[in-house]
Design a protein around this motif. Structure first.
Motif, PDB file in Angstrom:
ATOM      1  N   THR A   1       4.758   2.663   3.323  1.00  0.00           N
ATOM      2  CA  THR A   1       6.186   2.966   3.397  1.00  0.00           C
ATOM      3  C   THR A   1       6.757   3.303   2.026  1.00  0.00           C
TER       4      THR A   1
ATOM      5  N   GLY B   1       8.319  -6.820   2.255  1.00  0.00           N
ATOM      6  CA  GLY B   1       9.150  -5.645   2.032  1.00  0.00           C
ATOM      7  C   GLY B   1       9.863  -5.701   0.688  1.00  0.00           C
TER       8      GLY B   1
ATOM      9  N   ALA C   1       3.362  -1.642   4.902  1.00  0.00           N
ATOM     10  CA  ALA C   1       4.373  -1.828   3.858  1.00  0.00           C
ATOM     11  C   ALA C   1       4.060  -0.980   2.626  1.00  0.00           C
TER      12      ALA C   1
ATOM     13  N   SER D   1       2.766  -9.000  -2.893  1.00  0.00           N
ATOM     14  CA  SER D   1       3.164  -7.631  -2.566  1.00  0.00           C
ATOM     15  C   SER D   1       3.553  -6.852  -3.817  1.00  0.00           C
TER      16      SER D   1
END
Length: 301
Positions: free
Chosen positions: A217, A119, A214, A44
């Protein structure tokens, strides 16, 4: 082109650091902790920093750097090829993690851990990229810092159409992902990278083409122009609905929710020719008759 070279060097640095993080955590952590936490966090982080820098190039570099859209799309394809080859099985996407849960490939605890790691990784990627931009190594970053406080929404179409666009992108991406799930990575990685590039080219003018809740966001939720609920509908509910539709079309059902196949009838893979079945039945009848005649001819005590 000096600004573009700095961005390319940044891409290489990010991939190298995240690869070192994966290598280190693989040796220090248990397989479960690595698969659910460290691998997703590194993936991520890598995805977020790369995509934010690439979006900056797409928004500013096209008129400030003098290079065309073909350069941005080529970089996008190469980046997602590198991501697919280096992620080591991480998805870095909530919709993919939820899909794995619905397919019984992951339990609830592991899925929740993956979502938390994604996240955290996206948040770290956003912070690292902001710090990198603050150094103003190129005039691209100088312009980005000037306009960062006045960013506008990436939803440039009516809300229902934007949710449909993100949902359709997610549907097509997950359909390709399901189709290539058992394929060798040498075929899977470039096919998925090409799918992402094509979908981004088509959908970017309407919604920014995230189809990753994600990533959307951290990239656009803080921008003005739409409410928080608008962003949720477009960038979370749209992709999740697209993923569910792809899973239902490909599987015929959603395994964790429905046992019965809702779309396709369950038929045997092997069909016995009708003539062979008839001959088999007739042979059985003749054997039974011969056996009955033999038993009746035997003398009784």
């Amino acid at each position: 082109m000096a600004g573009l070279n700095v961005s390319i060097a940044f891409f290489f640095l990010v991939v190298g650091v995240c690869q070192a993080l994966r290598w280190l955590s693989r040796r220090l952590l248990s397989p479960g902790a690595y698969g659910c936490l460290a691998r997703e966090l590194a993936g991520s982080l890598q995805l977020c920093t790369s995509c934010l820098e690439l979006r900056m190039l797409a928004e500013i570099g096209l008129w400030g750097g003098g290079f065309g859209l073909d350069v941005v799309l080529t970089l996008l394809f190469l980046l997602f090829t590198v991501h697919g080859a280096s992620f080591d099985g991480a998805s870095a996407s909530p919709t993919v993690s939820v899909q794995e849960f619905l397919l019984f490939e992951s339990n609830l605890t592991a899925t929740a851990a993956k979502l938390l790691a994604q996240g955290a990784g996206m948040g770290m990627g956003w912070a690292v990229t902001k710090l990198y931009w603050s150094w103003e190594l190129t005039h691209f970053h100088l312009i980005q810092n000037l306009i960062a406080s006045e960013c506008s929404s990436t939803i440039r179409t009516p809300l229902h159409h934007a949710a449909f666009v993100e949902g359709t992108c997610s549907f097509l991406y997950h359909l390709v992902l399901l189709k290539l799930h058992q394929s060798h990575w040498m075929y899977q990685v470039p096919a998925l990278a090409m799918t992402v590039t094509l979908l981004t080219y088509i959908a970017e003018p309407f919604t920014g083409a995230f189809f990753n809740p994600a990533l959307a966001t951290v990239a656009t939720f803080q921008c003005s122009g739409n409410s928080f609920w608008d962003y949720i509908q477009v960038y979370w509910l749209g992709p999740l609905a697209g993923m569910l539709a792809a899973l239902l079309l490909y599987q015929g059902n959603i395994p964790r929710l429905f046992q019965k196949n809702l779309l396709y009838s369950q038929k045997s893979k092997y069909k016995i020719p009708k003539a062979r079945v008839v001959a088999h039945v007739e042979g059985d009848e003749q054997r039974r008759k011969r056996k009955g005649e033999k038993s009746s001819s035997e003398p009784q005590a």
